[in-house]
Write a protein that holds these residues in place. Structure first.
Motif, PDB file in Angstrom:
ATOM      1  N   ALA A 111      -2.689   5.281   1.733  1.00  0.00           N
ATOM      2  CA  ALA A 111      -3.744   4.264   1.656  1.00  0.00           C
ATOM      3  C   ALA A 111      -3.751   3.402   2.920  1.00  0.00           C
ATOM      4  N   TRP A 112      -2.590   3.054   3.431  1.00  0.00           N
ATOM      5  CA  TRP A 112      -2.510   2.259   4.660  1.00  0.00           C
ATOM      6  C   TRP A 112      -3.077   3.036   5.838  1.00  0.00           C
TER       7      TRP A 112
ATOM      8  N   PHE B  81       0.847  -1.188   0.000  1.00  0.00           N
ATOM      9  CA  PHE B  81       0.000   0.000   0.000  1.00  0.00           C
ATOM     10  C   PHE B  81       0.883   1.238   0.000  1.00  0.00           C
TER      11      PHE B  81
ATOM     12  N   SER C 223      -5.288   5.359   5.765  1.00  0.00           N
ATOM     13  CA  SER C 223      -6.733   5.410   5.580  1.00  0.00           C
ATOM     14  C   SER C 223      -7.387   4.106   5.997  1.00  0.00           C
TER      15      SER C 223
END
Length: 63
Positions: free
Chosen positions: A52-53, A48, A55
């Motif tokens: 993104a991680w 990720f 999130s």
């Protein structure tokens, strides 16, 4: 494909107390966070972006 050779894996804090079935996370590589199943350390890993991680982790927290 991302080279995970230098990944420093740690057990996820959310994996404690479940009989050894754990998720491991490596966040020491530039621009990527990797996630793998501790039961299969030589198997596949998901990668990720750090955003993104972050999130994903925010979305899994309980209020």
């Amino acid at each position: 494909m991302v080279d995970l050779t230098g990944a420093s894996w740690r057990k996820s804090t959310r994996s404690a107390g479940n009989g050894g079935e754990c998720v491991e996370v490596a966040g020491n590589l530039p621009g990527v966070v990797a996630v793998r199943d501790s039961k299969d350390p030589h198997g596949p890993a998901l990668t990720f972006t750090p955003a993104a991680w972050a999130s994903f982790v925010r979305g899994t927290r309980r209020d």
